[in-house]
Design a protein around this motif. Structure first.
Motif, PDB file in Angstrom:
ATOM      1  N   MET A   1      38.176  29.327  45.427  1.00 19.11           N
ATOM      2  CA  MET A   1      39.529  29.350  44.942  1.00 19.11           C
ATOM      3  C   MET A   1      40.328  30.348  45.791  1.00 19.11           C
ATOM      4  O   MET A   1      39.808  31.364  46.202  1.00 19.11           O
ATOM      5  N   ARG A   2      41.596  30.012  45.987  1.00 19.93           N
ATOM      6  CA  ARG A   2      42.477  30.906  46.746  1.00 19.93           C
ATOM      7  C   ARG A   2      43.484  31.552  45.801  1.00 19.93           C
ATOM      8  O   ARG A   2      43.977  30.915  44.877  1.00 19.93           O
ATOM      9  N   PHE A   3      43.786  32.818  46.100  1.00 22.43           N
ATOM     10  CA  PHE A   3      44.744  33.571  45.301  1.00 22.43           C
ATOM     11  C   PHE A   3      45.700  34.305  46.226  1.00 22.43           C
ATOM     12  O   PHE A   3      45.313  34.748  47.318  1.00 22.43           O
ATOM     13  N   LEU A   4      46.919  34.427  45.781  1.00 17.79           N
ATOM     14  CA  LEU A   4      47.903  35.275  46.440  1.00 17.79           C
ATOM     15  C   LEU A   4      47.998  36.549  45.618  1.00 17.79           C
ATOM     16  O   LEU A   4      48.169  36.493  44.397  1.00 17.79           O
ATOM     17  N   SER A   5      47.846  37.688  46.274  1.00 15.19           N
ATOM     18  CA  SER A   5      48.055  38.950  45.562  1.00 15.19           C
ATOM     19  C   SER A   5      49.314  39.603  46.109  1.00 15.19           C
ATOM     20  O   SER A   5      49.574  39.568  47.307  1.00 15.19           O
ATOM     21  N   HIS A   6      50.080  40.159  45.202  1.00 14.87           N
ATOM     22  CA  HIS A   6      51.263  40.936  45.562  1.00 14.87           C
ATOM     23  C   HIS A   6      51.020  42.340  45.048  1.00 14.87           C
ATOM     24  O   HIS A   6      50.874  42.547  43.839  1.00 14.87           O
ATOM     25  N   TRP A  51      51.221  41.548  50.634  1.00 15.37           N
ATOM     26  CA  TRP A  51      50.745  40.279  50.095  1.00 15.37           C
ATOM     27  C   TRP A  51      49.466  39.921  50.839  1.00 15.37           C
ATOM     28  O   TRP A  51      49.352  40.141  52.045  1.00 15.37           O
ATOM     29  N   SER A  52      48.509  39.363  50.124  1.00 15.34           N
ATOM     30  CA  SER A  52      47.250  38.931  50.734  1.00 15.34           C
ATOM     31  C   SER A  52      46.848  37.585  50.176  1.00 15.34           C
ATOM     32  O   SER A  52      47.121  37.268  49.018  1.00 15.34           O
ATOM     33  N   ILE A  53      46.181  36.806  51.008  1.00 15.63           N
ATOM     34  CA  ILE A  53      45.505  35.597  50.558  1.00 15.63           C
ATOM     35  C   ILE A  53      44.037  35.980  50.393  1.00 15.63           C
ATOM     36  O   ILE A  53      43.405  36.471  51.334  1.00 15.63           O
ATOM     37  N   LEU A  54      43.526  35.774  49.185  1.00 13.41           N
ATOM     38  CA  LEU A  54      42.159  36.141  48.843  1.00 13.41           C
ATOM     39  C   LEU A  54      41.381  34.885  48.464  1.00 13.41           C
ATOM     40  O   LEU A  54      41.940  33.959  47.869  1.00 13.41           O
ATOM     41  N   ILE A  55      40.099  34.872  48.792  1.00 12.78           N
ATOM     42  CA  ILE A  55      39.258  33.729  48.456  1.00 12.78           C
ATOM     43  C   ILE A  55      38.053  34.225  47.668  1.00 12.78           C
ATOM     44  O   ILE A  55      37.371  35.167  48.082  1.00 12.78           O
ATOM     45  N   GLY A  56      37.827  33.588  46.511  1.00 12.10           N
ATOM     46  CA  GLY A  56      36.678  33.938  45.680  1.00 12.10           C
ATOM     47  C   GLY A  56      36.331  32.794  44.752  1.00 12.10           C
ATOM     48  O   GLY A  56      37.093  31.838  44.623  1.00 12.10           O
ATOM     49  N   GLU A  60      38.176  36.800  38.529  1.00 13.51           N
ATOM     50  CA  GLU A  60      37.392  38.008  38.215  1.00 13.51           C
ATOM     51  C   GLU A  60      36.716  38.561  39.464  1.00 13.51           C
ATOM     52  O   GLU A  60      36.714  39.779  39.701  1.00 13.51           O
ATOM     53  N   GLU A  61      36.143  37.698  40.288  1.00 15.10           N
ATOM     54  CA  GLU A  61      35.500  38.140  41.526  1.00 15.10           C
ATOM     55  C   GLU A  61      36.518  38.822  42.439  1.00 15.10           C
ATOM     56  O   GLU A  61      36.243  39.872  43.024  1.00 15.10           O
ATOM     57  N   VAL A  62      37.684  38.221  42.554  1.00 20.75           N
ATOM     58  CA  VAL A  62      38.743  38.781  43.392  1.00 20.75           C
ATOM     59  C   VAL A  62      39.193  40.135  42.840  1.00 20.75           C
ATOM     60  O   VAL A  62      39.336  41.107  43.584  1.00 20.75           O
ATOM     61  N   ARG A  63      39.394  40.207  41.546  1.00 19.25           N
ATOM     62  CA  ARG A  63      39.826  41.476  40.931  1.00 19.25           C
ATOM     63  C   ARG A  63      38.808  42.589  41.148  1.00 19.25           C
ATOM     64  O   ARG A  63      39.168  43.720  41.454  1.00 19.25           O
ATOM     65  N   VAL A  64      37.550  42.293  40.968  1.00 20.31           N
ATOM     66  CA  VAL A  64      36.500  43.302  41.156  1.00 20.31           C
ATOM     67  C   VAL A  64      36.523  43.815  42.595  1.00 20.31           C
ATOM     68  O   VAL A  64      36.407  45.019  42.840  1.00 20.31           O
ATOM     69  N   ALA A  65      36.695  42.921  43.538  1.00 17.69           N
ATOM     70  CA  ALA A  65      36.744  43.329  44.943  1.00 17.69           C
ATOM     71  C   ALA A  65      37.959  44.224  45.211  1.00 17.69           C
ATOM     72  O   ALA A  65      37.835  45.278  45.851  1.00 17.69           O
ATOM     73  N   MET A  75      47.961  51.152  42.834  1.00 18.23           N
ATOM     74  CA  MET A  75      48.507  49.802  42.972  1.00 18.23           C
ATOM     75  C   MET A  75      48.990  49.194  41.657  1.00 18.23           C
ATOM     76  O   MET A  75      48.389  49.394  40.613  1.00 18.23           O
ATOM     77  N   GLU A  76      50.068  48.429  41.771  1.00 20.57           N
ATOM     78  CA  GLU A  76      50.497  47.496  40.729  1.00 20.57           C
ATOM     79  C   GLU A  76      50.303  46.120  41.353  1.00 20.57           C
ATOM     80  O   GLU A  76      50.856  45.841  42.422  1.00 20.57           O
ATOM     81  N   ILE A  77      49.487  45.270  40.716  1.00 23.09           N
ATOM     82  CA  ILE A  77      49.065  44.017  41.351  1.00 23.09           C
ATOM     83  C   ILE A  77      49.398  42.810  40.486  1.00 23.09           C
ATOM     84  O   ILE A  77      49.184  42.832  39.276  1.00 23.09           O
ATOM     85  N   GLU A  78      49.882  41.759  41.146  1.00 21.97           N
ATOM     86  CA  GLU A  78      50.058  40.446  40.516  1.00 21.97           C
ATOM     87  C   GLU A  78      49.219  39.449  41.310  1.00 21.97           C
ATOM     88  O   GLU A  78      49.219  39.477  42.542  1.00 21.97           O
TER      89      GLU A  78
END
Length: 87
Positions: A1-6, A51-56, A60-65, A75-78
């Motif tokens: 799954m891909r996620f955008l983090s801000h 901003w980052s593109i994250l893959i996990g 939950e996996e992305v958040r833990v990382a 950090m304040e993260i969305e």
């Protein structure tokens, strides 16, 4: 799954706090890139948000990382899950 983090750095964060943790932040960030979790990274001109593109396998996996980063406490993260479809 891909996620955008801000990510926004909290305005109460001091330059001294950033400078103190910068080497360990950069090292851990590089590890996450090498592991394939962070695919791309975009830093604002003010350097206080990115901003980052994250893959996990899951959010939950992305958040833990991300929580393993030394700067996490500043950090304040969305997170936004992205659709993995070709347009």
């Amino acid at each position: 799954m891909r996620f955008l983090s801000h990510v926004k750095i909290k305005p109460t964060t001091t330059e001294e706090e950033i400078n103190e943790l910068l080497p360990t932040e950069q090292a851990r960030f590089a590890e996450l890139v090498e592991q394939g979790l962070i695919k791309s990274f975009y830093l604002s001109h003010t350097r206080d948000e990115h901003w980052s593109i994250l893959i996990g396998d899951s959010l939950e996996e992305v958040r833990v990382a991300v929580e393993s980063l030394p700067f996490y406490k500043f950090m304040e993260i969305e997170y936004t899950e992205l659709v993995d479809e070709e347009i």
